[in-house]
Structures are given as C-alpha cells and as structure tokens.
Scaffold this motif. Structure first.
Motif: not given
Length: 221
Positions: A113-116, A142-146, A177-183
C-alpha cells in the motif's frame, strides 16, 4: 470463452452469458499475445511476449462487499493459485474490479500500500483480505502510489451521486521497478497503467520508448 480480434473474455462454463471478465488488446499488441487462458467467470489469464520478456496478466472480477466472506476467500485463493502457476520470470500484473478500497493505513503493508491509498481503514474484513492477499503475493497496489486529484482516482459512483470510491485496482509484482504511472481516464472510466516498452537490454535500465497501456473492465453481457 470468447476471443474475437482484440476482445478476450471468460465466463461461465455452462455457456450462459451472465457474468464474466474481459480484456481488450490494441491491434499493436495482438501479435504479442502468446497464450489466453479462461479460468471462470471471475478470472482470466493472458500472457504477452514483449521486448524485455514475458508479462502475465490476470484479470479479476471480485465479489461485492455484501457477499459472504468464504466466497471472497475462495476467489483470492484461486487468484493466488493462478499466480503460482505463472512462469517465475514473468512480470505478473493482477488487474480488475476488486470491489474494495485499498485503505490508507500502511502499517504492516508498506510494500503493498502506497502513501496515497483511499478509503477508511476500520471495519472491513474484505479490505483486510485484499491487503493480505497483496502482501502475501508481493504485489503493489499501483493506484495507492500516485497522488491524483479525486476525479482521476474514483472508479465507482453511487446511483444518487453522494459517494465515490476507487475499487478497481492494478496490482504489480514488487519484484519489478518499471511502473511509471497509474490514473483514471474519465472518458473511458477505466484504471490505466502505463509501462515502458523497452526496446532491448536489461529492464533495470529504463531507456525511453513507446508505452504499453493497460486497462480493465468487468463483462456482464
């Protein structure tokens, strides 16, 4: 099971088109599809050959929050079994409608779980089950990291418009480590994840290149 052009879906084994999951692949990636495995009305698997190796995509449509806990546990156990059968060197991505928010409390889930994250953290066994699944499978939500404005996060809106949530997720193996974006793109109302399509060389080196864009949606037709 249906596979027509760039449209792949998996449904009930009895042939009744009542539930299912689906994925649309762009024409540019059609030649990269090397394997498609329909599992049931909640899970399907697709394997792609890319310039830097193979990617296994597991598409999921999870039970709603009001469904019995044992049904949800069976679904997560089956997805874990599917992941275990994926080739070890594949980049594994699990995406779909999980019908649960990620929550914001990262204690004990710092790698998943990311900071967002979004949603309240207390009182939901479904949320705990989802987070435990991500942690046990070494997957990043992924979405929790952006950090995004709410219109680029929310995937579900209530009929009366007084509630919104992010319940569709794309989970990526923490090994890569290739994740660039999630929106979220509002015109399509699907979560989108962008990957660097590496022309050659090690994936630890991230040269610029065309992007692979993945989205997901449930199929109920």
């Amino acid at each position: 099971m249906i596979s027509v052009g760039g449209y792949y879906c998996s449904g009930r084994s009895n042939g009744h088109h009542l539930q299912g999951v689906a994925m649309v692949i762009s024409n540019r990636l059609q030649s990269s599809v090397v394997e498609f495995t329909p599992v049931d009305e909640c899970i399907m698997v697709m394997r792609l050959k890319l310039a830097f190796g193979f990617m296994s995509l597991i598409v999921v449509y999870a039970p709603t929050d009001v469904c019995k806990l044992d049904v949800k546990e069976m679904l997560h156990a089956k997805v874990a079994s599917v992941l275990d059968r994926c080739p070890q060197r594949d980049i594994c991505v699990v995406l779909g409608d999980f019908n649960v928010v990620s929550g914001c409390d990262r204690a004990g889930y710092e790698m998943s779980v990311g900071p967002h994250g979004s949603g309240a953290d207390a009182g939901s066994k479904n949320r705990l089950l989802f987070r435990d699944f991500a942690r046990s499978q070494k997957l990043r939500i992924s979405g929790s990291w952006y950090q995004r404005p709410n219109p680029l996060r929310w995937m579900w809106y209530s009929d009366v418009g007084n509630a919104a949530k992010k319940i569709d997720h794309i989970l990526v193996s923490t090994r890569w480590r290739i994740l660039q974006n999630c929106r979220v793109y509002r015109s399509a109302v699907v979560p989108i994840i962008n990957w660097l399509w590496l022309p050659s060389g090690s994936i630890s080196k991230l040269p610029s290149g065309p992007m692979i864009t993945l989205g997901c949606f449930p199929w109920t037709g």
